[in-house]
Write an enzyme that holds these catalytic residues in place. Structure first.
Site, PDB file in Angstrom:
ATOM      1  N   LYS A  84       0.832  -1.206   0.000  1.00 26.05           N
ATOM      2  CA  LYS A  84       0.000   0.000   0.000  1.00 26.05           C
ATOM      3  C   LYS A  84       0.874   1.266   0.000  1.00 26.05           C
ATOM      4  O   LYS A  84       2.080   1.193   0.180  1.00 26.05           O
ATOM      5  CB  LYS A  84      -0.954  -0.038   1.196  1.00 26.05           C
ATOM      6  CG  LYS A  84      -1.846  -1.289   1.205  1.00 26.05           C
ATOM      7  CD  LYS A  84      -2.866  -1.291   0.085  1.00 26.05           C
ATOM      8  CE  LYS A  84      -3.413  -2.629  -0.313  1.00 26.05           C
ATOM      9  NZ  LYS A  84      -4.296  -3.328   0.561  1.00 26.05           N
TER      10      LYS A  84
HETATM   11  C1  LIG Z   1      -5.296  -4.609   0.793  1.00 25.40           C
HETATM   12  C2  LIG Z   1      -6.773  -4.532   0.765  1.00 25.40           C
HETATM   13  C3  LIG Z   1      -7.560  -4.882   1.866  1.00 25.40           C
HETATM   14  C4  LIG Z   1      -7.027  -5.615   3.054  1.00 25.40           C
HETATM   15  O1  LIG Z   1      -6.116  -4.917   3.782  1.00 25.40           O
HETATM   16  P1  LIG Z   1      -5.378  -5.678   4.984  1.00 25.40           P
HETATM   17  O2  LIG Z   1      -4.719  -4.560   5.725  1.00 25.40           O
HETATM   18  O3  LIG Z   1      -4.414  -6.635   4.363  1.00 25.40           O
HETATM   19  O4  LIG Z   1      -6.428  -6.359   5.777  1.00 25.40           O
HETATM   20  C5  LIG Z   1      -8.919  -4.641   1.814  1.00 25.40           C
HETATM   21  N1  LIG Z   1      -9.486  -4.099   0.730  1.00 25.40           N
HETATM   22  C6  LIG Z   1      -8.773  -3.776  -0.359  1.00 25.40           C
HETATM   23  C7  LIG Z   1      -9.469  -3.156  -1.521  1.00 25.40           C
HETATM   24  C8  LIG Z   1      -7.399  -4.007  -0.383  1.00 25.40           C
HETATM   25  O5  LIG Z   1      -6.696  -3.752  -1.490  1.00 25.40           O
END
Ligand SMILES: *Cc1c(COP(=O)(O)O)cnc(C)c1O
Length: 377
Positions: free
Chosen positions: A182
């Site tokens: 991210k």
């Molecule tokens: C990465 C992601 C998540 C999950 O995030 P985590 O922190 O790994 O639980 C949820 N929704 C979307 C759209 C994502 O890309």
């Protein structure tokens, strides 16, 4: 042979030093670093409160639980998302109900949302796909008309804006991810933005077994007895992850500016390639530029993925629609054809490397190689 990774993080010496300081200190779990990160993140978003959680998935679940959503309730979301979105609804004990997406952006279509609202609907969970926010005006109107909670999955959209407002302003809650790929990251991590002060203490309890005192409260001066009056989970972020995120957040504007530059270069280059189609960005939206995707001919997509990797470019697919995953098919009876727009995008999409560490030479290589491969495959 060239190898351009799909993603490279931006952890620097500042993060390493801050983590070292935490590791040499007394307190490793949820404490002053977490509080500091929560204050800084709330300031960045312009939202009264944020709470640090171990993942975005957990944050989404806690937002639903804080609103009393659970067994017997339905929450509407998109099939074109990471599995964690829909799983968080199941984790809260509720049922995910899917609504197809808008062809031009890949975001949930407000008209499709309205069509699936029923007696049991309690919430809407829009996902701001790739970093472009959903039509939050339309979603807010629908939610208010039907008395629904809006929990934004803002995992892609920390920097994004809709009419000048970041995630968490139109919705009741927004949930963020600091997972490894991210925009800012601590490897794993998440946060939830809260507008209603009355929910802050409840969510603090829900993230830590329902305890009415944090470890800081219990041990800072002298031991204090605690009580548990609600059932909670084990999703509290620790000082180690928060230390990384405090330093990451300080760099966010610079990192974002570089992402925007690379994104623009891709848009400019690929809009000239006949074999490539691009999603549109709505004028109301500031795109967070987390993921860059192109759409190609469905019958050639997998061959293009293979050839790009053979030429050293890391690629990914955002996303294979979740209703076609075996678990969701078996549990809910989903079949191909039920969400045709999401399925079409899922069959045609390719995500390319997009991160500040890409060099000019690497960007050129990606542009030239992709433009060539889509023509010859
Ligand atoms: C990465 C992601 C998540 C999950 O995030 P985590 O922190 O790994 O639980 C949820 N929704 C979307 C759209 C994502 O890309």
């Amino acid at each position: 042979m060239k190898k351009i990774e799909f993603y490279k993080h931006n952890i620097g010496e500042e993060e390493i030093e801050r983590v070292s300081r935490v590791l040499r200190s007394l307190f490793l779990t949820t404490g002053n670093e977490v509080e500091e990160f929560e204050v800084q993140l709330a300031r960045y978003l312009g939202i009264p409160y944020t709470l640090a959680i171990t993942s975005c998935t957990g944050a989404l679940q806690l937002a639903l639980l804080a609103e009393g959503i659970g067994p017997g309730d339905e929450v509407i979301t998109t099939p074109l998302t990471f599995i964690g979105t829909a799983n968080s609804i199941l984790m809260a004990g509720a049922i995910p109900v899917l609504a197809d997406v808008d062809r031009s952006t890949g975001n949930i279509d407000p008209k499709a949302v309205e069509r699936v609202i029923g007696e049991r609907t309690r919430g809407i969970m829009p996902v701001h796909l790739y970093g472009q926010m959903c039509d939050m005006d339309a979603i807010r109107v629908i939610a208010d008309r039907h008395h629904l909670v809006v929990v934004e999955d803002a995992a892609h959209s920390l920097e994004a804006e809709w009419n000048g407002k970041k995630a968490g302003h139109c919705g009741d809650y927004a949930c963020f991810s600091f997972y490894a790929t991210k925009n800012i990251t601590s490897g794993e991590g998440g946060a939830i933005s809260v507008k209603d002060e009355g929910k802050v203490e409840l969510i603090k309890k829900l993230r830590l077994h329902g305890l009415d005192k944090s470890a800081m409260d219990r041990y800072t001066r002298h031991f204090e007895r605690y009580d548990v009056d609600v059932f909670g989970w084990k999703y509290n972020m620790d000082n180690i992850h928060a230390a990384i995120l405090i330093e990451q957040l300080k760099k966010i504007e610079a990192l974002f500016a570089r992402r925007v530059e690379i994104y623009q270069r891709y848009i400019e280059a690929f809009s000239k390639v006949e074999e490539i189609e691009l999603h549109t960005v709505k004028p109301e939206c500031t795109h967070a530029c987390l993921v860059f995707t192109i759409l190609v001919d469905a019958s050639k997509r997998d061959a293009i993925l293979d050839e790009l990797q053979r030429r050293g470019i890391g690629v990914s697919v955002y996303f294979y629609p979740l209703h076609l995953m075996t678990f969701y098919r078996e549990r809910f009876g989903y079949k191909p054809g039920m969400f045709p727009v999401a399925e079409e995008i899922g069959e045609r999409t390719i995500s390319l490397p997009l991160y500040p560490k890409l060099t000019e030479e690497e960007i050129d290589y990606v542009i030239d190689t992709v433009s060539d491969v889509v023509k010859i495959v």
